[in-house]
Enzyme design. Structure first.
Site, PDB file in Angstrom:
ATOM      1  N   GLU A  81      -3.546 -15.713  -1.967  1.00  0.00           N
ATOM      2  CA  GLU A  81      -2.067 -16.336  -1.326  1.00  0.00           C
ATOM      3  C   GLU A  81      -1.133 -15.832   0.142  1.00  0.00           C
ATOM      4  O   GLU A  81      -1.528 -16.367   0.933  1.00  0.00           O
ATOM      5  CB  GLU A  81      -1.819 -16.659  -1.643  1.00  0.00           C
ATOM      6  CG  GLU A  81      -2.249 -17.511  -3.620  1.00  0.00           C
ATOM      7  CD  GLU A  81      -3.322 -18.874  -3.060  1.00  0.00           C
ATOM      8  OE1 GLU A  81      -2.827 -19.755  -1.474  1.00  0.00           O
ATOM      9  OE2 GLU A  81      -4.476 -19.640  -3.291  1.00  0.00           O
TER      10      GLU A  81
ATOM     11  N   HIS B 124      -3.923 -16.193   3.101  1.00  0.00           N
ATOM     12  CA  HIS B 124      -3.187 -17.114   3.836  1.00  0.00           C
ATOM     13  C   HIS B 124      -2.417 -16.397   5.302  1.00  0.00           C
ATOM     14  O   HIS B 124      -2.401 -17.520   5.822  1.00  0.00           O
ATOM     15  CB  HIS B 124      -3.280 -17.981   3.105  1.00  0.00           C
ATOM     16  CG  HIS B 124      -5.023 -19.100   2.343  1.00  0.00           C
ATOM     17  ND1 HIS B 124      -5.854 -18.789   3.271  1.00  0.00           N
ATOM     18  CD2 HIS B 124      -5.431 -18.830   1.125  1.00  0.00           C
ATOM     19  CE1 HIS B 124      -6.786 -19.319   2.375  1.00  0.00           C
ATOM     20  NE2 HIS B 124      -6.485 -18.504   1.044  1.00  0.00           N
TER      21      HIS B 124
END
Length: 222
Positions: free
Chosen positions: A96, A99
């Site tokens: 994550e 990202h």
């Protein structure tokens, strides 16, 4: 033929989801040698890359509801990942953060996905409705509209795939350089590869459904 395609798509999705669940179940039981929680790993990775303004929060969803929200500028981690110190937790957390790094570095594919996003949302809500009404009313033009919508969804999934793979690659490099031993990296790779397989399966499933609807429409025209 179309029934077999439909069943094949369902089986593929079930296998993909099962792979993720199995990998997660396995690696959430193995504590990472760095002994950081997912939340701690996320904060360290973000700070290492100068992303001090990106927050790390507990997600409100259930298992594997982890995501990066670019509008709120926050990495949200599910409870097990946020508090967990397992290989699964640090791998998902690092992914994550990958990202967040993509947005910070203006990764090109994200702009393409964002451009397709509103069309993909509309298509996901209306595609099957258009197709079913088109078949029931024998209105082939409406079926075609539904097919175009499915193709838009497939394009969105196709663009999403390299974004997910790139986020995983970024995560693995960081984990290997700073947090995990070589034998633990293998577990992280398996965990993230299983997650990536779900995106591949979703794309294939959508393409299979496009082919299936085309076959049904052509058969009705014969």
């Amino acid at each position: 033929m179309d029934i077999l395609l439909y069943l094949g798509a369902i089986v593929l999705m079930l296998v993909a989801q099962s792979s993720v669940n199995n990998a997660y179940s396995r690696y959430k039981e193995i504590v990472a040698s760095c002994y950081y929680t997912g939340a701690e790993i996320a904060r360290i990775i973000l700070d290492m890359n100068g992303l001090h303004n990106v927050r790390v929060e507990l997600a409100q969803g259930g298992v594997l509801s982890d995501h990066f929200d670019p509008k709120a500028n926050v990495v949200r981690l599910s409870q097990e990942v946020y508090y967990g110190k397992s290989i699964a937790s640090v791998s998902i957390s690092a992914h994550e953060c990958g990202h967040a790094l993509q947005h910070a570095t203006k990764y090109v594919a994200i702009d393409v996905r964002n451009m397709l996003l509103p069309f993909a949302i509309v298509s996901s809500n209306l595609a099957w409705t258009a197709i079913m009404i088109g078949f029931l009313a024998s209105y082939s033009s409406l079926v075609t509209v539904g097919l175009v919508m499915l193709i838009v969804i497939a394009l969105f999934q196709l663009v999403t795939l390299p974004i997910e793979l790139d986020a995983s690659n970024r995560a693995l490099v960081i984990l290997e350089d700073h947090f995990l031993r070589s034998e633990e990296i293998e577990g992280a790779k398996k965990m993230l590869s299983a997650a990536a397989f779900t995106y591949v399966a979703s794309l294939i499933s959508t393409l299979v459904n496009v082919l299936r609807i085309v076959l049904i429409r052509n058969r009705r025209h014969d």
